[in-house]
Design a protein around this motif. Sequence first.
Motif, mmCIF file in Angstrom:
data_model
loop_
_atom_site.group_PDB
_atom_site.id
_atom_site.type_symbol
_atom_site.label_atom_id
_atom_site.label_comp_id
_atom_site.label_asym_id
_atom_site.label_seq_id
_atom_site.Cartn_x
_atom_site.Cartn_y
_atom_site.Cartn_z
ATOM 1 N N ASP A 163 11.348 43.910 30.717
ATOM 2 C CA ASP A 163 10.906 44.841 29.677
ATOM 3 C C ASP A 163 11.760 46.092 29.752
ATOM 4 O O ASP A 163 11.751 46.800 30.763
ATOM 5 N N GLN A 190 11.698 43.360 15.285
ATOM 6 C CA GLN A 190 10.883 44.153 14.365
ATOM 7 C C GLN A 190 11.453 45.561 14.336
ATOM 8 O O GLN A 190 11.831 46.090 15.385
ATOM 9 N N GLY A 191 11.496 46.134 13.160
ATOM 10 C CA GLY A 191 12.052 47.480 13.067
ATOM 11 C C GLY A 191 11.297 48.299 12.050
ATOM 12 O O GLY A 191 10.477 47.786 11.294
ATOM 13 N N THR A 220 12.511 40.836 20.833
ATOM 14 C CA THR A 220 11.894 39.898 21.763
ATOM 15 C C THR A 220 12.820 38.725 21.963
ATOM 16 O O THR A 220 13.281 38.125 20.990
ATOM 17 N N ILE A 277 13.641 52.655 14.661
ATOM 18 C CA ILE A 277 12.775 52.203 15.747
ATOM 19 C C ILE A 277 12.931 50.690 15.785
ATOM 20 O O ILE A 277 12.859 50.050 14.742
ATOM 21 N N HIS A 306 12.144 41.818 26.493
ATOM 22 C CA HIS A 306 11.741 42.657 25.355
ATOM 23 C C HIS A 306 12.459 43.989 25.487
ATOM 24 O O HIS A 306 12.555 44.548 26.574
ATOM 25 N N ASN A 328 14.598 53.392 20.264
ATOM 26 C CA ASN A 328 13.905 54.333 19.379
ATOM 27 C C ASN A 328 14.675 55.651 19.362
ATOM 28 O O ASN A 328 14.921 56.241 20.405
ATOM 29 N N TRP A 329 15.042 56.069 18.135
ATOM 30 C CA TRP A 329 15.738 57.358 18.002
ATOM 31 C C TRP A 329 14.773 58.524 17.808
ATOM 32 O O TRP A 329 15.209 59.682 17.728
ATOM 33 N N GLN A 336 13.896 52.919 31.067
ATOM 34 C CA GLN A 336 13.241 52.190 32.140
ATOM 35 C C GLN A 336 13.308 50.695 31.886
ATOM 36 O O GLN A 336 13.121 50.234 30.769
ATOM 37 N N HIS A 353 12.851 47.844 23.702
ATOM 38 C CA HIS A 353 12.353 48.860 22.768
ATOM 39 C C HIS A 353 13.393 49.957 22.670
ATOM 40 O O HIS A 353 13.671 50.641 23.643
ATOM 41 N N TYR A 389 12.222 46.827 18.001
ATOM 42 C CA TYR A 389 11.664 46.019 19.076
ATOM 43 C C TYR A 389 12.332 44.654 19.012
ATOM 44 O O TYR A 389 12.413 44.047 17.942
#
Lengths: 366, 366, 366, 366
Positions: free
Chosen positions: C157, C200-201, C216, C212, C226, C230-231, C239, C228, C214
Motif C-alpha cells: 500500500d 479511479q480518479g 489497484t 487525485i 494499491h 494526490n496533488w 509511506q 494513492h 487510486y
Amino acid sequence: MTASKTPARLRVAVIGAGYWGPNLARNFISSPDWDLVAICDLDGPRAQALADRVGTNVAAYSDVAALLERRDIDAVAIATPARTHHTLVLAALRAGKHILVEKPLADSREHGAEMVREAAERGLILMADHTYCYTPAVIKIRELIAEGALGDILFIDSVRINLGLVQPDVNVFWDLAPHDLSIIDFVLPQGLRPQAVSAQGADPLGAGKACIGYLTIPLQNDAIAHVHVNWLSPTKIRQMVIGGTLRTLVWDDLNPQQRLSVYDRGVDLTQQAVDGANAAASMVSYRLGDTWSPALPEREALGAMAEEFAASIRDGRAPRTDGEAGLRVLAVLEAASRSLASQGLLSSLAGHDAAVTDAARAAVLR
Amino acid sequence: MTASKTPARLRVAVIGAGYWGPNLARNFISSPDWDLVAICDLDGPRAQALADRVGTNVAAYSDVAALLERRDIDAVAIATPARTHHTLVLAALRAGKHILVEKPLADSREHGAEMVREAAERGLILMADHTYCYTPAVIKIRELIAEGALGDILFIDSVRINLGLVQPDVNVFWDLAPHDLSIIDFVLPQGLRPQAVSAQGADPLGAGKACIGYLTIPLQNDAIAHVHVNWLSPTKIRQMVIGGTLRTLVWDDLNPQQRLSVYDRGVDLTQQAVDGANAAASMVSYRLGDTWSPALPEREALGAMAEEFAASIRDGRAPRTDGEAGLRVLAVLEAASRSLASQGLLSSLAGHDAAVTDAARAAVLR
Amino acid sequence: MTASKTPARLRVAVIGAGYWGPNLARNFISSPDWDLVAICDLDGPRAQALADRVGTNVAAYSDVAALLERRDIDAVAIATPARTHHTLVLAALRAGKHILVEKPLADSREHGAEMVREAAERGLILMADHTYCYTPAVIKIRELIAEGALGDILFIDSVRINLGLVQPDVNVFWDLAPHDLSIIDFVLPQGLRPQAVSAQGADPLGAGKACIGYLTIPLQNDAIAHVHVNWLSPTKIRQMVIGGTLRTLVWDDLNPQQRLSVYDRGVDLTQQAVDGANAAASMVSYRLGDTWSPALPEREALGAMAEEFAASIRDGRAPRTDGEAGLRVLAVLEAASRSLASQGLLSSLAGHDAAVTDAARAAVLR
Amino acid sequence: MTASKTPARLRVAVIGAGYWGPNLARNFISSPDWDLVAICDLDGPRAQALADRVGTNVAAYSDVAALLERRDIDAVAIATPARTHHTLVLAALRAGKHILVEKPLADSREHGAEMVREAAERGLILMADHTYCYTPAVIKIRELIAEGALGDILFIDSVRINLGLVQPDVNVFWDLAPHDLSIIDFVLPQGLRPQAVSAQGADPLGAGKACIGYLTIPLQNDAIAHVHVNWLSPTKIRQMVIGGTLRTLVWDDLNPQQRLSVYDRGVDLTQQAVDGANAAASMVSYRLGDTWSPALPEREALGAMAEEFAASIRDGRAPRTDGEAGLRVLAVLEAASRSLASQGLLSSLAGHDAAVTDAARAAVLR
C-alpha cells in the motif's frame, strides 16, 4: 495444582476513596488473590458510593479505627494524602495489617523510616505503591539493564510534564517526581543511592510552591540523572532516555505503538597519544546501528502489583517495591527540598541514611 | 527603483573554510548585497578548494595579514574556533573591516567586551552570527511575545540533544547552548539579562569535559528558563516550550509540517479567601482552548542574516544580533562555567561584566 | 589502484535545465566517474545560467542537434517533459550516445518500446531515471524481500500525497505514480508484471485531468498493490506498507529518524476441520513480535545512480533500472488510463505490449 | 427542574453479551435517561455474568421471546451478528419495542428496508448504532462543513487499518467500512447518496473473504470519497482527510493531543486565456495559511448516543442516525459487493433505492 492447594484469598480494605482509591479497589476486585471487603473514607457517603459501585459485599467505613478492629482483614491499601500516611500506617501496623501505601511513602524521610522500622519489627509487609514499576515497559527496561544490554549507564533523562492540577499540599517535585525516582530506583541494579542532589524550581504563578521543577542527580562513575517535572506544560510528555556505553533506550510512555526503542548507537571514545605538547586527545567515532523495539505484553500494572503484594505476604519476603525503595525516593525528595532552599546547591544525602536497612530487611524476611 | 539607485555591492571575505565557512560563503555568493571576494584559511589548499567551488573570481589566502591589507574589502565573516576570535577580530577591526563572527562571540566575556569596545570606538559593525535569530520560526516567536500573545512569560524550556561530535576544545555548554541562549535573548523583549545561573553537567565518557549539560536561569517575576544540551542522545530533539499566562508556544524545529504550535491553554490561579485559619488557598481552573499553528515563510536564515549585515553597515546602525547580544550570551556561559565548578550553586552574573577571571575561563573545559 | 588504471572519466551532457536538470548536473559535477561538458535547453539563457552555476568548463547549447554532433560526448541525460523523450532519445541514440531518461520513460508504451529496441540494436545503454531505486531505504527493502525476511508478499500500500503543482501536461497518475511503480518494480523479485490494473480518479477542481488518483494492481497469489497519489492534500505523506506472511515493513520516507520499520507481527491462518457440517473454518492467531528498524547509510541517490550509469556503460551490461523497467511502469500507467476511461474496470495489460492505442494515450489527459 | 418534571427513565434490555453488548450495557447503566433491566444472550451463563457485572437489578435471559414478552421494557439494544438483525428487529418491533441496532443495520439492504418500513408503520424508533457520529470530533467535523468552513468538498480519504481479527462471517468491507461510511453520511449535509461505487479487495491469506479493501465513491460535482480498510496492517491508522475548496481537514483519531487539524491551505485554479494556439491553461496558485486545531470536549460517544436514543423516543422524532442512515450505508456496502464481483467496475446504486424514505420518515415523525 489441585483445588485444595489453592491459597485462600487474602482480605483487603482500601482507605481513601478519592482519585486513586477506586483504581486500587477495582484491581483488588478483579484479582484472584484478593477479596476486597471494605472501603474507608472520612467522607462516609463517598466510601459507600465506591463500595456500591465496585462490588456486592463491600462494606463502607468512615471511621478508620472501626475498620482496623476487624480481625478478618489481612491488609489495607492506603490512598490518602501523603501527610496522613504516617499516622494511618502506624495504626494499621499496630492492628496487624500488611500495608500498601500510595506514593510518596510518607511526607518526610523520618516518618517513612519510622513506618519501615515498625513494619520490620512486627514482621509485616510495608509495600510502596510504585505503580510504574509493574508496567511491562519498566519491567523490560530493568531486564535490559540487568542483562547488560545497555552497557554502563551514562545518563538518565526523564521528562514528565503536562497541564496538571496545582496540588494544594505539595509542590511539583513531591507530586510527580516520585514516579521518575521510583522507576530509576527500580531499573538501576544498585538502586537509586546518590550522594547528593541538586534542584531548581519556579513558581511563576505565585501558587506558593514550585510548579516547575528540575532535579539533577549525580550517579556513580560520573553518570547523571535528570528529572523535569512541570504542571504548566500544554503538551503532555512522559519520556525517559537511558544512555549506556553499548546502547541507548528511549521510553515514550505516550506512544502505545512503540513504547520502548533501543538504539544500537553511541559515541566511542578512544584516548590516543597525539603530538608531544598536547599529550592526548580524544578520538571520537560513531556507531549508527539498528533500532529495536521489543514487543511488550498487555498487562495492567495495578493487577501485577496486587499479585506481588499477595505473594510477598504469603512468602514472607520483601515485595519488589518495598518500604526501603520508598525511603530511597523520600531521601532524594528531601535533599531536593534542601537544595531548592539553598539556590540549587548540591545537597548531600549522607548522614541522612540512618541504618534502617539491614535490620528491617532481615526482619521482614524472617 | 532604477539601476542607478541600487547600492553598490559590499565586498566580503570569509575567514575559516572548515564546517561553517562554506555555508557563509554560499550565502554571500547568492546574496544581491554582497560580492564574495576571498576565502582565507591557515590550510591554504582548503581555502583554494572552497574558493574554486563557490565562484569564479574568489581569491584564496592562507595569510590573514595579507587578506586584511586589501583595501577593497569592506567586511570579513569569521568562522574559526572561538579561541581565535579575539585576535582575528581585533586585527580585522584595526584594518577597518566590519565583522560578522560565528557564535560564541569569543572564548570569554572579557575578550568579547574588548572586541565590542574596539568596534564601537572605530564606528564599525560587529555582528554575532546568531543564525537561529534569522529563521522564520524565531522571528515569529519574537513577534508573538512582543504583541503580547503569550501574556507574561512563565517558563522557557529548551532541549537540544543529538548524537554529536565531542568537540576538542569546548564542552557541550559552549558548543550548543549559544543557540538556545541567543534565541532566548532575541525573543524576550528585555533580552537575556539574568541575575544568576545554575549549571549541572556530566562527563560519563571521561572525555575531559561536560558532554551533557543542564542550565537553569531564573528570569524576572519568578519565571525560569532551562536548557538541556547533550551530545550523547541517540535521538535528535530540538524543542523549545515557552509558557505564558495567556498562551503557551511549542517550537519543534524538526517538524517541518508544524514547527510552531500556540496552545490557548493554561492554568488560571485565583487567590481566594477561604476559612479564617487558612487565610487563602489557590483556586485552580483550566482552559483547554484551541491550538493554532501559524504558517511560516520558507526563507533561509543565512540569507536573511547576510541582508541584515549589509543593511546595518549601510545604515550605520546596530544589527539585530549585535556584539552586545553576543556578550549577553557569553555572560551566561561564563556564569554557567563558574556554577559548574561549584557544584551547581547559583552563580551571579553581577560584577563579572568587567573582570572575568581566568579561573572561569579554565572552567570552560571542565 | 594506480593512476594509469583509473578509467577515464565519461563525458556527459544534460538536456533540460528546468526543475530536474540542475540536480542531475550537480551530481555529474561531483561524480568521480563523469565530466559534465554541456547543458542544453531550448531556452538558451537558461542553459547558460545553469552551465555557469555548476562549473567552469561547461558549454551551453540551445540546439540539440549541435550538441549531439559533438563526438567527445559519451552520454546524455534527458530531463525534459515526457512527450519529448521519444524524439530526443531516438536522435541521441542515432548519434551514438548512451542515455539516462527522466521518468516516465516516454509518453506511451509504444514510444518507449521503440526507444528500447533502438538502444538494443545499437548496443547503447538506455537507463530510466528511477531515482528512488537508488536510495538506501529502497535498496534495503529489496534486500529484505530478496532474502525472504518478509515471507510471501500479501499486499503493498503506497501513499504519495502533498499539496502539489497541477501539472500542465499530465494527470496525477503520470506525474507521481511512476515513483511508486518503479519502486514496486524494483523491490519485487519478479518485477511489476501485473495481468491487469484498475484506476479511479477525480478532478474536483475542473483542472481538466485527474488530480487525485487510486490505482489497484492485483499481484500474484491473490496479493494486491494499491497506490494513492494526490496533488490536493494539505499534509505530505510518503509511506509504503509491504505486508508479508512473515513480517510487515513500513517505509515512512518523511521520518528521517526511522525510515524503515520491520514488524514481526502478523495474522496466522490455519485451515482446520471443524464439525461435519461446516467442513472447515479459519483459525486465526496473532503474532505481536518486536519491531526492528535497520540503520541506513547516508548516501545520496543521484550519486549512486550516476555511478551505476557509468558502470553499466563500462561493463556493457543493463543498468539496474533499465529501459525494460521503464516499459513495465509505462504498461501499468497506460492500463490505468484505459481503466480510468472505463469506470474503473480492471484493464488487462495483455496484448497491449506491442500495439498501444491512441485512445489510451488520449486518456492520459483525462 | 423539579422532580415532577423529570421524565421517567426509559427501560431497556441489551440483546447480545459478546464484544459490544457490555459497552452498551455500561452506558445504559450510567445514563440518567435509562434503566437497564435485562441482558439477553443465547449463551445463558454469559448473559447472567454480564448482568451480574453491570448492576444489581438486571435480569438475564437466554430466550429472546421471553424477554420481548415483558411489557415493562420500552426499548432493546441489539448487539448480535448482522445476519440475525432482521429476525430479531422484526420480532422486537412486533412486540412494540423501540430499537437500537449495532452496525451494520442488517445483512442486506432488502432486510434493512423491511425493518425500516416495519418501524415506520408501527411508529417506533429504529436507530442505527453509528457510534462514531456521537464523538466530539465527528460532531465538530459536521459543524465545520455545515457552516461552510471547508467550502465545497473536493475529496474524502479515509483509512482504517489495523491488525484485526479475521471475522468468521463478513469480509473487511462489511466489518470496518460501516464506520467510515456512516461518518461520511453524517458529515455531508446531503448525506451519502452516491450514484455508484467501485470496490477492490484481496484475500492473500486464503481466508475465503476480502481482508484488504478499497472503496471508491464518486460524489457530487466530481468530488470523490475513498475508503481503505485492512485487517492485515501491523500499524494502526484511523485517519480521514476531507479536502475542500477553502480549507482541508485532517482527523487523526489516534492522536489525542490533536485529533482535528484544519489547514487553511489549498490549490487555487484560475482558467486563463493564454496564447492563441493553446486557448486556455490552468493557472495554479497556492495558499499556505495557518493550521488550526479546535479544542474538543471530552465526552464519551456511547453516552451521547444513549441520550439521543431516549430523546428521539420521547420527542417522537427520527434520531440523528436513523434507519435511513443505516440503509444508505447498506446500499453502498451492497454495491461494493457487486463491484467486487465484477472486477471493480463501478456499480450503480440506482434502482436499488426503493422509496422507503419519505413515507418512513413521515411515519416516525407522526
